[in-house]
Design an enzyme around this catalytic site. Structure first.
Site, mmCIF file in Angstrom:
data_model
loop_
_atom_site.group_PDB
_atom_site.id
_atom_site.type_symbol
_atom_site.label_atom_id
_atom_site.label_comp_id
_atom_site.label_asym_id
_atom_site.label_seq_id
_atom_site.Cartn_x
_atom_site.Cartn_y
_atom_site.Cartn_z
ATOM 1 N N HIS A 110 -1.207 28.599 46.863
ATOM 2 C CA HIS A 110 -0.683 28.556 48.229
ATOM 3 C C HIS A 110 0.016 29.889 48.523
ATOM 4 C CE1 HIS A 110 0.750 26.710 51.933
ATOM 5 N NE2 HIS A 110 1.906 27.314 51.703
ATOM 6 N N ASP A 146 1.442 20.281 50.212
ATOM 7 C CA ASP A 146 2.029 21.441 49.529
ATOM 8 C C ASP A 146 3.402 21.112 48.945
ATOM 9 O OD1 ASP A 146 -0.212 22.806 50.484
ATOM 10 O OD2 ASP A 146 0.828 23.476 52.282
ATOM 11 N N CYS A 717 15.136 79.507 40.308
ATOM 12 C CA CYS A 717 14.715 79.067 38.977
ATOM 13 C C CYS A 717 14.793 80.182 37.945
ATOM 14 C CB CYS A 717 13.310 78.484 39.028
ATOM 15 S SG CYS A 717 12.119 79.503 39.896
#
Length: 912
Positions: A110, A146, A717
């Site tokens: 479901h 359900d 860097c």
């Protein structure tokens, strides 16, 4: 699991077919399949799979009559001797005689998190009610609706713009199949739980049909959006426009100023809609907006909502002989699918003739196999359901007449730096700017004053999958991939030159965006951040038509097995989809360094900019589209590195990752990339040594040494992380540096006289201040700076430390900020200072200042770094390879070597 079960599958659909196939593959015996009768002469997919395998198939139109079981049907069921009933997707009412018959009973799938949303329209109601979580339940069938005990449940997040199809295709379908198989395993091993459903939170909603899907207009925009997407594609939310029922598809919440458009009166709406270039804008009773992409009329025709007032203006095309042949091929494909239709007429409607969404996929795949150059999407079929319309649409696509007149972009605009800058803020996927799949955003901040520049889309995992799929499609089947080598190299070069020209044309705007987003001083951003980006694209554009010339046809002598003759040659090929992950210090330049080589090699890419600096990357995306790059070749995903970057690193369809950033993150990328052994190149952290000898030109060494540390606020860097200064000139060098620092102007990065701007973001500033505190605590001498500047924004004073010993934290770890770390060395101790310079786990860059060229060359040979500068620093060039050793990474950016990072070599041997 140890046991195998005899199963009866009761249900239908492709979902049922997949569950059937997986269970058989796992060794369970399916003793019977009970499904629905053929529809329009076509068997259900579950029936087709079972019949092909020789599994008994029963096609009952019903199991009950007048509320009672049909005994012949029940008897047929009992004859197969099932031990467990598996109901993956079933639209029929099954009698309790059948449900309770097997030894283990019956399990049902479901599509909701029970007990919420019981009933047949569970997925629809999950969206209609705006649930934040969706999911499915596998439960034991009982005599309620359900209500049976829960065996297992799974859940997922609901994206802001998810439709029923999105949830089903992304989660409910694939994960549901796995879970059904898992549930059977648990039952086989006697480990399956039976958890009673709680009464609290239980809901039941009726079946959503077309007649009850009409839009009620007196609601907030979010409720309107939920109603529309909760019915997309079935049954379709509708309203009345000009006396005609019109169904809405493809809605999203629109968080922007009211766009320009032509008013459209909608029955029941208190305010007219607006037909805009992006679609139909509708308004909730709270004044907020919803954007609707597609409209469908009563006759089944679907159009782009933006074309509402011009939908009937196109005239029929006259087909060429080749196009007529293609049309007949497609007619034959339609006939193969619509076997119940005697003749496919021009008026034949694909869906009204019995086709469903599963047939759309089949039809498009068959067309692709027959005509590889023709790329159609599922949506194209829904937009042209009649055969004649479909052929017209297909021919227009083939001729390129369907291309959008204008790229739809929502901007954040600011009047700043004596200009108006227009900044895209959405994800760029497959040639379009779109909101993140889950609607999430985050704020990008101006480091000069801490203000919000824009709210930017934060890409989700679903967006990564979409972008990678678009890049893969462009590489394998799109215009980019379809060109032969010679065409591709020529066109790639032209596109890259055009893109470079557009970047140059917009260089002031790009530099302004870079400045407010990253804190870069405008003059530096203009010259370096943007200037070198333009140069990089021009450089690699020049390589496009030379790669095959230099790689293809290289012959290799091999041993001959007489009397045969052999020829071996090599060929350079693009890799495929590349992920590029870039840092925040040079947002556009880092994009250019990697993307230009990647594209020149013939790859497609998905790029993730740093989370804190996304704006120039998104502006680049706009310019790439205007330059004419095909859809899917370039994709840009702003967002979290931990989410987007991680998923790109481990994605099975990504064949290469290029990363610039921290060493710890680089290590994590290596681990993730190992999942499918993708190629990786890494440019990581550094602690670059700069050695200054007493025989240097001191004033030049001071100037260059300051640039080596303070260039771009130290967010560089290859910044000189540690200076070694010969003892005899140490004190004078420090004095001169401090004198020059005092002359530096710290302030607004857009001010042309500013030398030193703000650090990139608040967290980084705080990290730098902690770094300086550590230096002081360990006994280094703080000569200057080390504090935050007393003004709004994230400004830090240029800092100088001396008396730094080798064991100290600041001697070993990178600051990535404006911190000069100075250690002295004894006069004439060349080998000693070399040992100290190399005593680091990093190896990105290095430098030496001396007038003695022999000494300089000796040191350059001994320094363990990817780049060595002699009597200069920061001198990079697009033609020179750039990259590090040791924990600074591997692989190269820039120069010819960068191309090899994005190519693979194939050896071909021919016998003649």
């Amino acid at each position: 699991y140890q046991q195998k079960l005899k199963l009866a599958l009761i249900g239908q659909s492709i979902f049922g077919q997949e569950v059937y196939n997986k269970l058989r593959k796992e060794g369970h015996k399916v003793v019977g399949v009970f499904t629905v009768p053929d529809k329009n002469g076509q068997a259900d997919p579950l029936a087709l799979a079972a019949e092909k395998d020789g599994t008994p198939v029963f096609k009952f139109p019903r199991w009950r009559a007048k509320g009672k079981p049909i005994q012949e049907v029940v008897a047929a069921y009992k004859s197969v001797g099932a031990e467990l009933n598996v109901l993956p997707f079933c639209t029929q009412f099954i009698p309790m005689d059948v449900i309770d018959c097997p030894k283990h009973g019956s399990i049902i799938y479901h599509p909701s998190i029970l007990p919420r949303h019981r009933g047949a329209s569970a997925i629809n109601w999950t969206l209609i009610q705006g649930d934040k979580k969706a999911g499915f339940t596998i439960f034991w069938a009982d005599d309620g609706l359900d209500t049976g005990p829960i065996l297992l449940q799974r859940e997922c997040d609901v994206g802001q713009n998810d439709t029923v199809d999105d949830l089903y295709n992304r989660f409910l379908f694939p994960e549901g199949i796995k879970a059904m198989v898992e549930a059977v395993h648990l039952i086989a091993d006697g480990k399956a739980p039976r958890i009673p459903q709680p009464k609290e939170g239980a809901t039941y909603e009726g079946i959503q049909k077309k007649e009850n899907a009409e839009i009620s207009w007196d609601q907030p925009a979010a409720a309107l959006h939920n109603w529309i997407r909760g019915h997309d594609k079935v049954p379709g939310a509708w309203t009345t426009i000009n006396g005609q029922v019109v169904t809405f598809y493809g809605s999203s919440l629109l968080d922007a100023s009211v766009p320009a458009g032509q008013e459209l009166t909608i029955k029941g709406a208190s305010r007219p809609g607006l037909v805009t270039k992006n679609g139909l804008v509708i308004f909730g009773n709270d004044g907020k907006m919803v954007l609707v992409r597609n409209l469908q009329f009563e006759d089944g025709k679907m159009i782009a909502a933006s074309k509402y007032f011009s939908a009937d203006e196109t005239t029929a095309l006259e087909l060429t002989e080749e196009e007529k042949k293609m049309a007949e091929d497609i007619r034959a494909i339609w006939k193969g699918i619509l076997s119940n239709v005697a003749v496919i007429e021009d008026s034949t409607d694909f869906f009204k003739s019995g086709a469903s969404s599963m047939h759309v996929v089949r039809m498009l795949e068959e067309i692709k196999q027959k005509h590889g150059g023709l790329q159609l999407q599922n949506e194209d079929v829904y937009m042209a359901t009649k055969f004649a319309d479909f052929i017209q649409m297909t021919v227009r696509k083939l001729r390129g007449e369907d291309k959008e007149e204008e790229l739809a972009i929502d901007y954040v605009s600011k009047n700043i730096n004596n200009m108006t800058v227009n900044m895209p803020y959405q994800c760029f996927i497959n040639g379009k700017f779109i909101n993140a799949d889950d609607g999430k955003t985050y704020d990008t901040i101006n480091p000069a004053d801490g203000s919000v520049i824009a709210s930017v889309s934060s890409a989700s995992l679903a967006d990564v999958d979409k972008a990678v799929a678009a890049a893969k499609e462009a590489f394998e089947n799109g215009e980019w991939g379809r060109m032969n080598a010679r065409e591709r190299e020529g066109k790639k070069g032209r596109l890259m030159y055009k893109l470079a020209d557009l970047m140059e044309e917009h260089q002031e705007e790009l530099a302004t965006i870079e400045s407010i987003d990253s804190g870069a001083v405008y003059t530096l951003a203009l010259k370096t951040h943007i200037g070198m980006s333009v140069q990089t694209f021009r450089y690699f554009a020049g390589w496009c038509d030379k790669i095959q010339a230099s790689g293809y046809g290289a012959t290799i002598p091999i041993n001959q097995a007489r009397p045969n003759h052999n020829l071996t040659f090599t060929k350079k090929e693009p890799i495929g989809v590349c992920a590029i992950i870039i840092p925040w210090n040079y947002p556009l330049m880092m994009l250019a360094w990697k993307s230009a080589a990647c594209l020149a090699a013939g790859n497609t890419l998905v790029l993730k900019p740093a989370q804190v600096t996304p704006l120039t990357s998104l502006k680049f995306a706009e310019l790439s589209a205007k330059a004419g790059f095909p859809k899917g070749v370039i994709n840009i995903l702003p967002g979290s590195g931990g989410l987007v970057g991680q998923h790109l690193s481990e994605h099975p369809d990504v064949r290469k990752v290029g990363f610039t950033g921290s060493t710890p993150t680089g290590k994590q990328i290596m681990k993730s990339a190992a999942a499918n052994l993708k190629k990786v190149s890494l440019e990581l952290g550094g602690k670059s040594p700069l050695i200054i000898f007493s025989d240097c030109e001191l004033d030049r060494a001071v100037k260059m040494g300051m640039g080596a540390v303070y260039f771009n606020k130290g967010e560089n860097c290859i910044a000189a992380g540690r200076l070694f200064v010969e003892e005899s000139i140490h004190d004078e060098f420090v004095r001169k540096v401090v004198e020059e620092i005092k002359k530096m102007k710290i302030g607004d990065p857009l001010d042309r006289s500013t030398d030193h701007g703000p650090q990139n973001h608040k967290a980084h500033l705080e990290k730098l201040l902690q770094y300086c505190e550590t230096g002081v605590k360990e006994g280094a001498t703080l000569v200057y700076g080390g504090r935050q500047v007393c003004r709004p924004g994230f400004f830090m004073e240029p800092t100088v430390f001396t008396d730094v010993e080798d064991h100290m934290y600041i001697a070993q770890e990178e600051s990535f900020g404006p911190v000069m770390v100075i250690s002295k060395f004894k006069n004439g101790d060349v080998d000693g200072v070399l040992r100290r310079a190399n005593a680091t786990e990093y190896g990105l860059a290095s430098g030496v200042f001396t007038k003695d060229i022999n000494k300089a060359l000796y040191i350059s040979e001994k320094l363990e770094a990817g780049t060595v500068f002699i009597n200069t620093y920061n001198k990079t060039d697009v033609a020179a390879p750039f990259g590090g050793f040791k924990l600074s990474g591997f692989g190269k950016d820039l120069g010819e070597e960068a191309l090899h990072e994005y190519l693979r070599t194939k050896a071909i041997t021919v016998e003649y």
